[in-house]
Design a protein around this motif. Sequence first.
Motif, PDB file in Angstrom:
ATOM      1  N   LEU A   1       1.088   7.350   2.806  1.00  0.00           N
ATOM      2  CA  LEU A   1       0.406   8.477   2.668  1.00  0.00           C
ATOM      3  C   LEU A   1       0.766   9.604   3.351  1.00  0.00           C
ATOM      4  O   LEU A   1       0.426  10.951   3.306  1.00  0.00           O
TER       5      LEU A   1
ATOM      6  N   THR B   1      -1.416  12.924   5.376  1.00  0.00           N
ATOM      7  CA  THR B   1      -1.209  13.367   6.516  1.00  0.00           C
ATOM      8  C   THR B   1       0.632  14.090   6.238  1.00  0.00           C
ATOM      9  O   THR B   1       1.210  13.463   5.647  1.00  0.00           O
TER      10      THR B   1
ATOM     11  N   ASP C   1       3.811   5.642   7.214  1.00  0.00           N
ATOM     12  CA  ASP C   1       2.559   4.936   6.901  1.00  0.00           C
ATOM     13  C   ASP C   1       1.664   5.413   7.634  1.00  0.00           C
ATOM     14  O   ASP C   1       1.617   5.429   8.811  1.00  0.00           O
ATOM     15  N   THR C   2       0.443   6.021   7.108  1.00  0.00           N
ATOM     16  CA  THR C   2      -0.608   6.463   7.760  1.00  0.00           C
ATOM     17  C   THR C   2      -1.840   5.882   6.883  1.00  0.00           C
ATOM     18  O   THR C   2      -1.893   5.496   5.934  1.00  0.00           O
ATOM     19  N   GLU C   3      -2.895   6.244   7.731  1.00  0.00           N
ATOM     20  CA  GLU C   3      -4.318   5.737   7.118  1.00  0.00           C
ATOM     21  C   GLU C   3      -4.926   6.698   6.246  1.00  0.00           C
ATOM     22  O   GLU C   3      -5.725   6.438   5.461  1.00  0.00           O
ATOM     23  N   LYS C   4      -4.438   8.043   6.403  1.00  0.00           N
ATOM     24  CA  LYS C   4      -4.904   8.981   5.528  1.00  0.00           C
ATOM     25  C   LYS C   4      -3.920   9.950   5.180  1.00  0.00           C
ATOM     26  O   LYS C   4      -2.668   9.743   5.550  1.00  0.00           O
TER      27      LYS C   4
ATOM     28  N   PRO D   1       0.867  -1.253  -0.130  1.00  0.00           N
ATOM     29  CA  PRO D   1      -0.014   0.119  -0.268  1.00  0.00           C
ATOM     30  C   PRO D   1       0.799   1.225  -0.012  1.00  0.00           C
ATOM     31  O   PRO D   1       2.063   1.216   0.557  1.00  0.00           O
TER      32      PRO D   1
END
Length: 55
Positions: free
Chosen positions: A7, A28, A23-26, A4
């Motif tokens: 982000l 940033t 590595d972030t979920e949205k 993935p």
Amino acid sequence: MSVPPLLGVILCKFCGYEIDTVDTEKVTTYYSDCKRDTCLLNRNCRIGVINTNCN
């Protein structure tokens, strides 16, 4: 298996240099300083550590 995308990004708040990705979920953006001489001088001038050679 695909990886993935990362982000998150860490940028220098003085020169805009991309220091790293995280590595972030949205999406940033984090800001730090890149430790280059000019950026360290800017940081020290802003926080009042030194008061000579500041513009």
